[in-house]
Enzyme design. Structure first.
Site: not given
Ligand code: XUL
Ligand code: CO
Length: 447
Positions: A109, A112
């Protein structure tokens, strides 16, 4: 082509070298027993079939905090004085881990990888700097980006949603983040871009204009798609279904809901699904069910490999070590012709109580070995003529005669009624469920 172990200025996992395949006889917890990246199964190597990815957030950012207590792990890469120093250390630790584990892909992300700044421009700058560093590390290790995404759920501004927020000002902030995250994904050569709408839903139906919010979500996705294509992103956009948590209801509820949404809004040409095991089970399905629905629609893009716990009603994001899940999952993937440019991302975290640095390796090794076993078993099950014959037999009545005419849409309701009236009661025909389950078990123990 991946190179040997990368170690930056500091080694973050001392005492752990490159993880090797040692085979089933090995008792080394830091070795693969089944995952042999070069082994050919059904015409492709295990590495090509499985396309494993490690995730940045659970492994390098999270420390084990839960709603009842703080983190239990002290990351040696989180000691730098400034957020910028800590972000840079984290990249080195992550790429040391990826290369020691010999995992071909990673996912992140925006926040992160970089820390969020006070303004849109500051955040963009922070992300650019970290992307530059990650690119150098990708080049040094040969590890590639499976997907990037934007975190549109943690910051308090998103408490009422991101693209579905009732306040347009928040929607623009979400757009700014997605734009920067798409730029980053393209810069890092990512083959997919993910939307997981954690807050895209509602907490209270009675204060929400759901019709308007769903329309906004579609417009937002269109704009993101158009921007991505304009900057040369030719990969796949992925929607990751989840029924709830953190919201009471999330619009991307499950695979079939998302498929309907994508088709309704004309987005199915650019978007596919990223199916996550623990999200499917939260929706009351099995993991294999959501995979199958996505595959049947030609929209299976990628997988977030993890698992929940049958005793917990929330997203525990455990490592996917349940062999049945892996076998059933790989049966769908193989039947669908593979994952294409998608992969198997370990969206999983070690338990709060797993506090040794080596636990992160052990968890990933277990996940990779489990999916490798799943692949081997699934290949044998699908090659077993007894199963294909059994399924073929169950639907035989549609292969010719009136059944075939029904499939060709040649029979109207009256014609169907007349067939029923002239034929009498249909015979009971066994579904043979136990036989099929036994057959899969036989293949599990045979390998
Ligand atoms: C949350 C989840 C996230 C997504 C990406 O449940 O799975 O980590 O994969 O935002
Ligand atoms: Co996920």
């Amino acid at each position: 082509m991946r190179r040997t172990v990368f170690i930056g200025e500091r080694e973050y996992f001392p005492g752990i070298g490159q993880i090797q395949y040692e085979g089933r006889e090995s008792d080394n917890p830091l070795a693969f027993k089944s995952y042999d990246p070069t082994r050919v199964v059904a015409g492709k190597t295990m590495e090509e079939h499985l396309r494993f990815a490690a995730c940045y957030w659970h492994s390098f950012c999270a420390t084990g905090a839960d709603p009842f207590g703080p983190g239990t792990r002290v990351h040696p890469w989180a000691t730098g004085k400034t957020p910028r120093d800590r972000s840079r250390e984290r990249v080195d630790a992550a790429f040391e881990f990826f290369s020691k584990l010999n995992i071909p892909f990673w996912c992140f992300h925006d926040f992160d990888l970089a820390f969020e700044g006070g303004t849109v421009s500051e955040s963009e700058q922070n992300l650019c700097e970290m992307v530059e560093l990650a690119r150098e590390r990708q080049d040094a290790t040969g590890v590639s980006l499976l997907w990037g995404t934007a975190n549109l759920f943690s910051h308090p501004r998103y408490m009422n949603g991101a693209s579905t927020n009732p306040d347009f000002a928040v929607v623009t902030y979400a757009a700014a983040q997605v734009k920067a995250a798409l730029d980053a994904t393209v810069e890092l050569g990512g083959s997919n871009y993910v939307f997981w709408g954690g807050r895209e839903g509602y907490a209270c139906l009675q204060n929400t204009d759901t019709r308007r919010e769903l329309e906004h979500m579609a417009i937002f996705l269109e704009r993101a798609r158009d921007y991505g294509r304009s900057i040369g992103f030719d990969g796949t956009f992925l929607i990751e279904p989840k029924p709830m948590e953190p919201m009471k209801h999330q619009y991307d509820f499950d695979a079939q809901t998302v498929i309907g949404f994508l088709r309704h809004h004309g987005l199915a040409g650019d978007f596919k699904l990223n199916v996550e095991a623990n999200h499917a089970t939260l929706a009351g399905h099995s993991f294999a069910h959501d995979l199958r629905m996505a595959a049947d629609a030609g929209l299976l893009g990628s997988i977030d490999a993890n698992r929940g716990d049958p005793q917990n009603g929330w997203d525990t994001d455990q490592f996917p070590l349940d062999l049945y899940d892996c076998v059933h999952g790989m049966m769908v993937v193989l039947e669908a012709g593979g994952l294409g440019d998608g992969g198997l991302n370990f969206d999983a975290k070690v338990r709060r109580e797993s506090t040794d640095p080596e636990d992160l390796f052990i968890a990933h090794i277990g996940g990779m070995d489990s999916w490798a076993r799943g692949l081997l078993v699934a290949e044998r099950v699908l090659a077993d003529a007894r199963l294909t014959e059994l399924i073929g037999d169950r639907y035989r009545s549609f292969d010719s005669g009136a059944g075939a005419r029904f499939e060709r849409r040649d029979l109207d309701l009256v014609a169907l009624r007349d067939l029923a009236a002239s034929a009498g009661q249909p015979e009971a025909r066994s579904g043979k469920q136990e036989l099929v389950e036994n057959l899969i078990n036989d293949h599990i123990v045979a390998g």
